[in-house]
Design a protein around this motif. Structure first.
Motif, PDB file in Angstrom:
ATOM      1  N   LEU A 116      36.157  48.644  46.319  1.00  0.00           N
ATOM      2  CA  LEU A 116      35.629  47.512  45.567  1.00  0.00           C
ATOM      3  C   LEU A 116      35.077  48.013  44.245  1.00  0.00           C
ATOM      4  CD1 LEU A 116      34.760  44.509  45.510  1.00  0.00           C
ATOM      5  CD2 LEU A 116      32.651  45.213  46.642  1.00  0.00           C
ATOM      6  N   ALA A 117      35.633  47.550  43.123  1.00  0.00           N
ATOM      7  CA  ALA A 117      35.168  48.031  41.820  1.00  0.00           C
ATOM      8  C   ALA A 117      34.705  46.860  40.962  1.00  0.00           C
ATOM      9  CB  ALA A 117      36.286  48.785  41.111  1.00  0.00           C
ATOM     10  N   ASN A 118      33.553  47.029  40.372  1.00  0.00           N
ATOM     11  CA  ASN A 118      33.059  46.047  39.408  1.00  0.00           C
ATOM     12  C   ASN A 118      33.443  46.533  38.021  1.00  0.00           C
ATOM     13  OD1 ASN A 118      31.635  44.493  37.643  1.00  0.00           O
ATOM     14  ND2 ASN A 118      29.653  44.782  38.605  1.00  0.00           N
ATOM     15  N   VAL A 119      34.494  45.953  37.459  1.00  0.00           N
ATOM     16  CA  VAL A 119      34.980  46.437  36.161  1.00  0.00           C
ATOM     17  C   VAL A 119      34.373  45.657  35.010  1.00  0.00           C
ATOM     18  CG1 VAL A 119      37.150  47.171  37.183  1.00  0.00           C
ATOM     19  CG2 VAL A 119      36.995  44.926  36.127  1.00  0.00           C
ATOM     20  N   GLY A 120      33.393  44.820  35.320  1.00  0.00           N
ATOM     21  CA  GLY A 120      32.771  44.029  34.262  1.00  0.00           C
ATOM     22  C   GLY A 120      32.565  42.622  34.771  1.00  0.00           C
ATOM     23  N   HIS A 151      35.891  41.652  32.566  1.00  0.00           N
ATOM     24  CA  HIS A 151      36.768  41.743  33.728  1.00  0.00           C
ATOM     25  C   HIS A 151      38.178  41.271  33.364  1.00  0.00           C
ATOM     26  CE1 HIS A 151      37.819  41.007  38.043  1.00  0.00           C
ATOM     27  NE2 HIS A 151      38.346  39.904  37.601  1.00  0.00           N
ATOM     28  N   TYR A 152      38.280  40.146  32.659  1.00  0.00           N
ATOM     29  CA  TYR A 152      39.610  39.632  32.311  1.00  0.00           C
ATOM     30  C   TYR A 152      40.315  40.548  31.321  1.00  0.00           C
ATOM     31  CZ  TYR A 152      37.567  35.640  34.580  1.00  0.00           C
ATOM     32  OH  TYR A 152      36.948  34.855  35.495  1.00  0.00           O
ATOM     33  N   VAL A 153      39.535  41.132  30.409  1.00  0.00           N
ATOM     34  CA  VAL A 153      40.122  42.074  29.456  1.00  0.00           C
ATOM     35  C   VAL A 153      40.723  43.263  30.206  1.00  0.00           C
ATOM     36  CG1 VAL A 153      39.562  43.767  27.680  1.00  0.00           C
ATOM     37  CG2 VAL A 153      38.686  41.441  27.492  1.00  0.00           C
ATOM     38  N   ALA A 154      39.926  43.802  31.153  1.00  0.00           N
ATOM     39  CA  ALA A 154      40.405  44.958  31.912  1.00  0.00           C
ATOM     40  C   ALA A 154      41.657  44.590  32.701  1.00  0.00           C
ATOM     41  CB  ALA A 154      39.311  45.459  32.850  1.00  0.00           C
TER      42      ALA A 154
END
Lengths: 316, 446, 308
Positions: B80-84, B89-92
């Motif tokens: 589980l990764a919180n990328v933003g 998040h949508y950019v990533a």
């Protein structure tokens, strides 16, 4: 590639002329013609990877248009024509030009005065000031935004506290036309110490003989500053100015961090760099964004070059 | 040596550009695989067999859900990764999809952003995996947001039926009744600001999510989407209703122009100077942690109505979990989705403060009877659940709502600076939306 | 101090190396001025107020943060609680971020300094084909806004399988055009050609000449470049934001931003007190490094004045 984003404003210096190549190109040097690459090669290899390749890639991208529906088509120079006729691009460019004309002189002026004061030897606690004024340079942008965002708060922040205490009505710097000066203030805060250190270091190497001569002539402190110190550090002044010009044209960090606090005043095209960023990250217009970046890079080079020519000519 | 290196890099860069072009082409097409149906047994088998799953989400309650899930299916390993949060998040995700590598199997999707990724062909249709069976499991708002015709692009995780959160103490001090209609809301706004010039009925400095939800409640359908045909009308009856009413508040400076989620905003909520919020049902947990000083003062009331006595509401915020089209383990990923959003994971997330999207929980006696200490012992879930039943049906977001929302401040936001009116701002927003849509190859009508 | 900074090219007279002013021993120490001190102090206060705000607010609890005057203490003195909170929150991930940052700084700033040192030395002391082009290319490239190149860089790195690994942060950190420039100017001044010639006549290889003869002379320049690259790497934010997705590789700046954003999500817990205390912990090592490195600058100055 990171450098522009971090608070290193650095590249600027590179625009100054390279140090004079030592004149004595001896036989030894001819024999080892290629040895220099052995030292410069590693830097250039990595440089090619993280600077040149993305730029080349951007140039390539700028020739295409990609649609969410319909895919990619070759459009030649259409993107460039579009940038040059894009009012949002010119809106941002005009804003950074204004910023440059006001903020850069103010910041460099303060830096210079402080450097002169510290160099004069007439201050109590000189070392303390030198370090204290340089410290903001060490604060990460995220943290700086947090601090200034709070301090600018009109209702509950320091501006609000101030208004309550003194019955003034300073408007919220972030929800009014004051937002550009507010950004200028943060940039000034971050880089005053940095520029001060550049000037101060330059002042440190003014040859003693010049001062001795001035003493004999009985020149006062102001005369020493205007006749000796300023001319002696002209090079540093030109370098710092060019630095700051590039920094202004690339203005991004501060407006982008403050944008959530002042979305209606800091538009998505507030500065050209912010515009390029919004285009690629919110709008997925990678091609057009790359074009904006390239046009902006060319404009920056032209302006910096003109300033450098002027600065150096005066000197001659 | 360096020169050779340059060339190598140049060739490489060109290859990269080609990759971008190819993925872009791919995402333009339909992207739907031939629907081959997967039975529940296949899903169970995939779960037993196990494997690695990469999940991108910022929803905090998922930590515990993943832990329980791995305990139940020991062969599955979930990363589980919180990328933003939100846009980061949508950019990533968009970057990973463009690059064609590092795409997660499962991604959190706010309802407003989901169409952008589903129409782009980036999300897997879950109907063949058994998601159609879940029709009727979720309240209509969230279910409508994840479905497009027969296709299902995610399972709802939480929901945000709107309600009026208000500071009862401030209202009492100012001698103001809790407004039941928008007319009363405007009157209450005047009284509260007259009572104390530093106090405002609410804070709003131009929020696309709020504005679209308000238009939704007022019965507007500004965005209509059918495939790549889009119709935009931000001057329809619902939009005009909202603009006219809210304009009165802006004209008289009756809302604090404090940006949502700023520390100033939390401060105002805690001090009572921002007296109310009309927002989604997920708000209580945020008030508890962000506006702790006002504990005991806040209450929840139904969203003010356009017609007295009706129960028409809208959704605000909330998100789903989706399986990406790029995932090579769709059955396993769907197994996780079902566990987290339709199975045992739901209870875990509710304990963590999520507001449910599942009808069974919205109607659960125990859930409804919970008394919130922060809200002075009020049974807030009764009010919030009632709101979920009143969500006006038929709402659609744009297939590029993330972009549209990003230029909202440039256009509608200008009404908050006093340089234009809300209706003119909405017209300018419409222009931007139409222009962008046509540039991107949609057929946008007005 | 850092005499390197002043090496703005035109400062140095071309003929003879300038005599450094000798700490004013040659002429009378000027009288100190209270007025001048007060004026400078105003700028000093301007620089320090936000930092004081940070220090004071790091002592407040989450509720006090929003209910008290920003520039004075209030409520419980919670500095230690906050620091413990920062270090233990979310399984002590802050410590991991700290170690990541340290790694990025050691490898990134260290590597950047090394490359700049080699490159600067090569440019200053050797003629070679394409030297002019190197200069032109470096200048031209830095004028293009880096933020706009983020997506192309990301796509390239993704193709190379570097995204979401520490390399995606370290490799771009290795280039400091400013560092290259500083080393160039410094090497041109600090390393006399005569000494290099002498070493070569003694039969020393180029590598040996560089490491044993020239390197010690460039030490002050190295320290200064190191200082700037350390600051740049420590504060690096934007590129990691694009490149990294796994929070266990985050640097401190990215981690703090994630904590700050946490309050903006449904069900998210507002932890501004930890963000503020964490910010304080983030800038402290840099401030300490500044103080420590300053001593080296002092010695650097001494070394610089010896070279005459």
């Amino acid at each position: 590639m990171l450098t522009p984003l971090v608070k290193e404003r650095p590249h600027l210096t590179t625009l100054a002329s390279p140090p004079a190549v030592p004149k004595t190109a001896g036989r030894m040097r001819l024999r080892t013609r290629w040895t220099g690459w052995g030292f410069v090669g590693p830097f250039m290899a990595v440089f090619a990877l993280v600077f040149l390749a993305p730029i080349a890639y951007s140039l390539w991208l700028s020739l295409f248009q990609t649609q969410l529906v319909g895919g990619t088509t070759f459009v030649g120079l259409d993107n460039y024509a579009r940038v040059l006729a894009d009012p949002q691009f010119w809106d941002g460019t005009g804003r950074v030009a204004l910023f440059l004309l006001v903020q850069v002189p103010v910041m460099l002026g303060i830096s210079l005065l402080v450097a002169l004061a510290i160099d004069s030897g007439r201050l109590y606690g000189r070392d303390f000031f030198r370090l204290a004024i340089f410290l903001p340079y060490a604060v990460p942008g995220v943290v700086a935004a947090l601090m200034w965002g709070f301090m600018y708060g009109e209702r509950f922040g320091l501006v609000g506290n101030f208004n309550d205490l003194f019955g003034t009505s300073i408007p919220d710097p972030l929800s009014s036309a004051l937002v550009l000066p507010a950004i200028g203030n943060i940039v000034t805060w971050e880089f005053v110490g940095y520029n001060m250190l550049i000037f101060y270091s330059a002042l440190r190497v003014v040859p003693t003989s010049l001062y001795e001569a001035a003493e004999i002539d009985g020149a006062g402190p102001w005369r020493v500053i205007t006749a000796i110190k300023l001319p002696a550090i002209r090079g540093a002044l030109v370098v710092a100015t060019i630095f700051s010009i590039i920094g202004s044209f690339q203005l991004f960090n501060e407006p982008s961090i403050l944008q959530p606090l002042s979305p209606n005043y800091i538009s998505t095209h507030y500065t050209p760099n912010l515009y390029a960023y919004s285009l690629s990250f919110s709008g997925q217009q990678y091609n057009y964004s790359a074009t904006v970046a390239i046009v902006m890079g060319v404009l920056t080079m032209i302006v910096a070059y003109v300033v450098q020519l002027r600065g150096m000519r005066k000197e001659a | 040596m360096t020169i050779r290196h340059h060339r190598a890099v140049g060739a490489f860069a060109a290859a990269g550009a080609l990759a971008l072009a190819l993925t872009a082409c791919g995402s333009g097409s339909d992207g739907g695989d031939a629907a081959e149906t997967v039975s529940p047994e296949d899903i169970s088998a995939a779960l037993e067999e196990g494997g690695d799953l990469l999940v991108w989400a910022w929803e905090p309650t998922l930590d515990k859900v993943v832990e329980d899930f791995e305990a139940e299916y020991p062969n599955v390993n979930v990363e589980l990764a919180n990328v933003g949060t939100g846009n980061d998040h949508y950019v990533a995700l968009q970057n990973a999809i463009s690059a064609g590598s590092g795409v997660p199997d499962v991604a959190q999707m706010e309802y407003y952003a989901l169409p952008q990724f589903s129409i782009g062909g980036s999300l897997a249709d879950l109907a063949p995996l058994g998601a159609s069976e879940l029709d009727g499991t979720y309240s209509p708002g969230p279910w409508g947001a994840v479905t497009d015709g027969d296709a299902v692009y995610g399972l709802p995780m939480d929901s945000g039926p709107m309600a009026l959160f208000y500071n009862a103490k401030t209202f009492e001090d100012a001698g103001v009744e809790v407004p039941a209609t928008w007319d009363e809301f405007v009157t209450a706004a005047e009284k509260i600001h007259a009572f104390d010039k530093n106090t405002y009925i609410t804070a709003d400095n131009g929020d696309a999510g709020f504005a679209t939800s308000m238009i939704w409640q007022a019965g507007g359908h500004p965005f209509e989407v059918s495939g790549t045909d889009v119709t935009v009308n931000l001057a329809d009856e619902g939009s005009a209703k909202f603009a006219d009413m809210w304009q009165q508040l802006l004209d008289d400076d009756l809302v604090a122009d404090v940006p949502a989620w700023s520390d100033e905003w939390f401060q105002g909520l805690g001090s009572g100077e921002i007296a109310a919020l009309v927002t989604g049902a997920w708000m209580p947990a945020n008030l508890e942690s962000g506006a702790a000083p006002a504990s005991g003062d806040w209450r929840v009331a139904p969203m003010p109505q356009w017609t007295e006595g009706s129960n028409e509401t809208a959704e605000n915020g909330g998100s789903a979990l989706s399986v990406t089209e790029a995932s090579t383990k769709k059955a396993l990923a769907y197994g996780f989705l079902e566990y987290a959003n339709a199975g045992d994971g739901v209870a875990t997330r509710l304990e963590g403060g999520n507001f449910p999207a599942t009808l069974a929980d919205l109607e659960d006696e125990k859930f409804l009877a919970e008394e919130s200490e922060y809200f002075g012992g009020q049974k807030i879930n009764e009010v919030l659940s009632a709101s979920a039943t009143g969500v006006v049906p038929g709402w659609q977001y744009l297939p590029y709502q993330v972009y549209a929302n990003s230029v909202f401040p440039d256009t509608v936001g200008q009404a908050y600076t006093g340089s234009t009116s809300l209706s003119d701002g909405l017209a300018a927003w419409q222009d931007s939306i139409v222009k962008y849509g046509n540039e991107q190859g949609f057929t946008v009508g007005e | 101090m850092s005499n390197v900074l002043m090496t703005a090219p035109t400062v140095r007279p071309k003929k003879a190396p300038p005599r450094l002013r000798n700490r004013r021993s040659s002429h009378a120490r000027p009288t100190r001025s209270i007025l001048l001190t007060v004026l400078t102090a105003l700028i000093g206060i301007y620089a320090l107020i936000p930092l004081v705000w940070l220090l004071i607010n790091a002592t407040k609890t989450q509720p006090d943060l929003f209910s008290s005057f920003g520039l004075w203490f209030s409520g419980d003195f919670a500095l230690w609680d906050n620091i413990v909170g920062v270090l233990t929150y979310d399984g002590g991930v802050f410590g991991r971020w700290f170690l990541n940052t340290l790694m990025y700084v050691v490898l990134g700033a260290g590597g950047a300094t090394l490359l700049a040192l080699l490159g600067g030395y090569g440019l200053a002391k050797f003629d070679f084909p394409g030297k002019r082009a190197v200069f032109a290319v470096v200048i031209g490239a830095v004028a293009v806004p880096g933020t706009a190149l983020a997506v192309p860089t990301f796509l390239m790195f993704a193709n190379m399988g570097l995204t979401n690994t520490p390399w995606s942060v370290i490799i771009p950190s290795l280039i400091s055009p400013f560092g290259l420039y500083l080393m160039w100017t410094f090497a041109a001044d600090a390393v006399p050609d005569e000494i290099m010639e002498a070493a070569r006549l003694d039969g020393a290889s180029e590598a040996r000449t560089f490491f044993q003869v020239c390197l010690p002379m460039m030490a002050p320049g190295i320290v200064t470049v190191l200082l700037f690259t350390v600051v740049a790497t420590w504060n690096n934010y934007f590129l990691p934001l694009i490149m990294l997705r796994d929070p266990s590789w985050y640097p401190l700046t990215l981690g703090l931003n994630a904590w700050n954003a946490q309050a903006t999500t449904a069900g998210g817990e507002a932890i501004f007190n930890l963000v503020i205390a964490g910010s304080l912990l983030t800038i402290l090592p840099l401030i300490v490094a500044f103080l420590l490195l300053q001593r080296y600058w002092q010695s650097g100055l001494a070394a610089g004045s010896v070279k005459e």
